[in-house]
Write an enzyme that holds these catalytic residues in place. Sequence first.
Site, short mmCIF file in Angstrom:
data_model
loop_
_atom_site.label_atom_id
_atom_site.label_comp_id
_atom_site.label_asym_id
_atom_site.label_seq_id
_atom_site.Cartn_x
_atom_site.Cartn_y
_atom_site.Cartn_z
N ASP A 115 59.38 5.72 7.41
CA ASP A 115 58.20 6.48 6.99
C ASP A 115 58.45 7.35 5.78
O ASP A 115 59.58 7.53 5.34
CB ASP A 115 57.68 7.33 8.17
CG ASP A 115 58.81 8.04 8.92
OD1 ASP A 115 59.91 8.18 8.34
OD2 ASP A 115 58.61 8.45 10.07
N GLU A 172 52.16 8.44 16.03
CA GLU A 172 51.86 9.59 16.87
C GLU A 172 51.09 9.17 18.13
O GLU A 172 50.50 8.08 18.17
CB GLU A 172 50.97 10.56 16.07
CG GLU A 172 51.68 11.24 14.90
CD GLU A 172 52.45 12.48 15.32
OE1 GLU A 172 53.06 12.47 16.41
OE2 GLU A 172 52.44 13.46 14.54
N ASN A 210 56.90 14.91 21.04
CA ASN A 210 55.71 14.37 21.70
C ASN A 210 55.82 12.87 21.93
O ASN A 210 54.83 12.20 22.20
CB ASN A 210 54.45 14.69 20.88
CG ASN A 210 54.48 14.05 19.50
OD1 ASN A 210 55.39 13.30 19.17
ND2 ASN A 210 53.49 14.34 18.69
N HIS A 270 56.75 10.60 19.64
CA HIS A 270 56.47 9.72 18.49
C HIS A 270 57.74 9.00 18.02
O HIS A 270 58.85 9.48 18.18
CB HIS A 270 55.75 10.45 17.35
CG HIS A 270 56.57 11.40 16.54
ND1 HIS A 270 56.19 12.71 16.31
CD2 HIS A 270 57.74 11.26 15.89
CE1 HIS A 270 57.08 13.30 15.55
NE2 HIS A 270 58.04 12.45 15.27
C1 GLP Z 1 60.23 13.01 12.36
C2 GLP Z 1 60.42 11.55 11.88
C3 GLP Z 1 60.90 10.69 13.02
C4 GLP Z 1 61.99 11.43 13.76
C5 GLP Z 1 61.40 12.57 14.51
C6 GLP Z 1 62.41 13.44 15.24
O1 GLP Z 1 58.93 13.43 12.31
N1 GLP Z 1 59.27 10.96 11.29
O2 GLP Z 1 61.34 9.45 12.51
O3 GLP Z 1 62.58 10.58 14.71
O4 GLP Z 1 60.56 13.34 13.68
O5 GLP Z 1 62.99 14.36 14.38
P1 GLP Z 1 64.22 15.24 14.75
O6 GLP Z 1 65.37 14.31 14.88
O7 GLP Z 1 64.38 16.17 13.57
O8 GLP Z 1 63.91 15.94 15.99
#
Ligand code: GLP
Length: 242
Positions: free
Chosen positions: A67, A143, A136, A138
Amino acid sequence: MRIIRAKDYKDMSEKAASIIWAQMLLKKNSVLGLATGGTVLGIYEILCEKYMEGELDFSSVKTLNLDEYVGLEGRHPQSYRYYMDKNLFEKVNILKNNTFLPNGLAEDLKRECKDYDETIRQLGPIDLQLLGLGRNGHIGFNEPDDHFEDNTHVRRLNETTIKDNSRFFEMGEEVPKSAITMGIKPIMEAKAVLLAVSGAEKAKALKAVLEGPVTPSVPGSILGKHENLIVVADLDALMHVE
Ligand code: GLP
């Protein structure tokens, strides 16, 4: 599904990195699906160390990222292009032309989504897809919703995601409200999926992924249907799992 239990963040990072390392040893020209976020930083650090020690060769590897934020250019420190360049690509011998992320600055976002799907189609299927997990549930920026979205799409981010990701931005700097994300299909078509999870704040989402039911309100729960899912999680993240 295989669950690999790690003691803590460091152990989780080492175990997950060793799976990517093994993938690269088994197939020099692997197509890796890559993720951003705090969880996977330790994994990239270890891969860079292994490269410095002469153990890893990225010269034939291709990467497809999940993304990118809409509106951030690749030189913006919070863009995922910048994150990937600084934390991995510029530290190893990967060819920049072999690294793919959606373009968050594209004028025609619909076209950009189509083009990214075409890139995935040409390179895919992904050999190993690395994923983090949102609080959440995702994955990428897929989402919680009332349906799963197969293809690359523009997604308005949920308030919890904006709040969670604001920690990476400067005080007062606005967190983008939408992102382009790979859809569920290429993730499910990946030959293997490596889900890295750390910390108590992810425990509820991880339980939902591991125990189901499969529901678009917890996007990561779809991974329960993947034939080759490897979950590497630390004890805090696994606290609600038997
Ligand atoms: C972000 C990314 C995801 C990632 C997630 C968790 O929003 N788009 O690909 O897995 O959030 O992030 P973190 O590892 O910082 O908790």
